[in-house]
Design an enzyme around this catalytic site. Sequence first.
Site, PDB file in Angstrom:
ATOM      1  N   GLY A 212       0.679  -0.140   5.283  1.00 49.58           N
ATOM      2  CA  GLY A 212       1.140  -1.146   6.232  1.00 49.58           C
ATOM      3  C   GLY A 212       0.097  -2.146   6.669  1.00 49.58           C
ATOM      4  O   GLY A 212       0.174  -2.662   7.784  1.00 49.58           O
ATOM      5  N   GLY A 213      -0.905  -2.451   5.819  1.00 49.17           N
ATOM      6  CA  GLY A 213      -1.889  -3.463   6.188  1.00 49.17           C
ATOM      7  C   GLY A 213      -2.638  -3.094   7.458  1.00 49.17           C
ATOM      8  O   GLY A 213      -3.075  -1.958   7.639  1.00 49.17           O
TER       9      GLY A 213
ATOM     10  N   THR B 223      -3.638   0.846  -3.200  1.00 53.75           N
ATOM     11  CA  THR B 223      -2.999  -0.442  -2.900  1.00 53.75           C
ATOM     12  C   THR B 223      -3.192  -1.470  -3.997  1.00 53.75           C
ATOM     13  O   THR B 223      -4.169  -1.409  -4.760  1.00 53.75           O
ATOM     14  CB  THR B 223      -3.556  -1.004  -1.572  1.00 53.75           C
TER      15      THR B 223
ATOM     16  N   THR C  37       0.845  -1.183   0.000  1.00 54.30           N
ATOM     17  CA  THR C  37       0.000   0.000   0.000  1.00 54.30           C
ATOM     18  C   THR C  37       0.880   1.232   0.000  1.00 54.30           C
ATOM     19  O   THR C  37       2.020   1.188   0.453  1.00 54.30           O
ATOM     20  CB  THR C  37      -0.903   0.008   1.258  1.00 54.30           C
TER      21      THR C  37
END
Length: 525
Positions: free
Chosen positions: A418-419, A355, A337
């Site tokens: 970063g998820g 993303t 992302t």
Amino acid sequence: MNNFSQSQIVRKPAVSSQGGIVASQHRIASEIGVEVLAAGGDAIDAAVAVSFSIGVLEPWMSGPAGGGAMMVWRADEERPYALSYGMRAPKGLDIRDFPLSGEGIAGDLFPWKRVVDDRNLEGASAVAVPGVVAGIGTAHGRWGRMPWRDLVAPSADLARKGLSVDWYAGLIIASAARALAKDPDAAALFLEDGTWPPVGAWTALTDLRLPNARMADTLATIAANGPGEMQDGDVARALAKDVTEKGGSLRYEDLRDYRAELGDPLSIEAFGGRCHMTPRLTAGPTLADSFARLEALGSKPSEGERLSAMATALSGAYEHRLATMGDHESPAAPGSTTHFSIVDRQGNMVAMTQTLLSIFGSKVVSPSTGLLLNNGIMWFDPEQGRPNSLSPGKSCLMNVCPAIGEKDGTRFAIGASGGRKILPAVAQLAFRMLALDNDLDTAFHAPRIDVSGGKTVIADEALGPDILAELGKDHTVKAVPRLPFPYAFACPAGVMRRADINFGAAEPTSPWGDAVAERSVERFV
């Protein structure tokens, strides 16, 4: 803090200007955005330029074949907007093509039950309907001032010149080399002899580049014909044809019928100010839940107590998210992302996250367009009867969390990559600026924790032994250094406006990220 951590202290001071500022994960993208602002462009115009250029500069993170969301603040209207353009499952997708293998848990971002041949993780079968071009095109159609062509053209030039492979790019490519080698077009683009990761530059005189002529032509076509080219033009037809020939379910009709969603954000009162975030299928509702839980815990006098309360609030909010929204992403995975934030000299703001989902998405490249494709199908639970089960035409649940906050005449726009680490980062930055009245520089350099669904709180070693001990009274804590790799924390970027002065900041440990102010800018590409 041990000797290693003391030797790794990095500062990346926030910049300030009465002009506009762009903060992104790549300095060149920030510079391109600032050039747009300097030419009289709106924050939305700069967002178009940054969105396309950063998809070339860090292609494993995002690009035209991905999805995302943005928050917009319009100074002329004194109000925020939320724009969502997440990925969706193709309408012709057949869930029978994703049978469970009975071999345990998939090994990427989500601990779903494993699918035969990992068809939902890699390859053309994992490709969902992208939305980035539709989303940014919708925003430009509403607020853009400069010609679309002029905003997209710089990205085509970047693609033709080629991705510069330094140590960081080489490391990222190496981490996915085995999977990239499975697709001949991805292997030809990113690997040497279709097998080996390229070795980055060893000296300042070495400049290894990976040109992408096909992507350059695609971007030039989108620049000339407008955002609709990605939906109902020759690019859309070529992209759908490539995915079909590689075994995916994406069709031209999916691209043609895609529409971004522009509307009101989720807005809440928080810590004496207000926070605006994306609603529904993002981490926005979980951010609001976290703030409600944190305020219910009351004010805390010490940093250790505040962090402990934050960890409790985030943990509870994630538990609720996992039970009701269907998001079961592994907290150990970084995700693929990018985020950037923009403020122009009028005070208009953009916080945009886009993303491909996994690093390098599906690990598949469309040969006709040169675009790296997403693996959005992995965002769904392949097991039926669950909150986020895979289904034709269904929208994906995302962890993106662009947000805009305001208090006492100060306004900021933030977000991160970063998820599942995104939400804790955005929550802590927003809390510092709303509740503690931190400026952008102080907030971005403050040590953070990560609480993203597991029982362990990941804490920056720089917090020091006393705060770590206090945090450990109520939580299991693992102290780690804040490094660019591996990813212990998210990578944020933000802007702030106080009176008529703008500020911008990027994650201090990001190898490429930077905030650039509107003044004399020279690019060395």
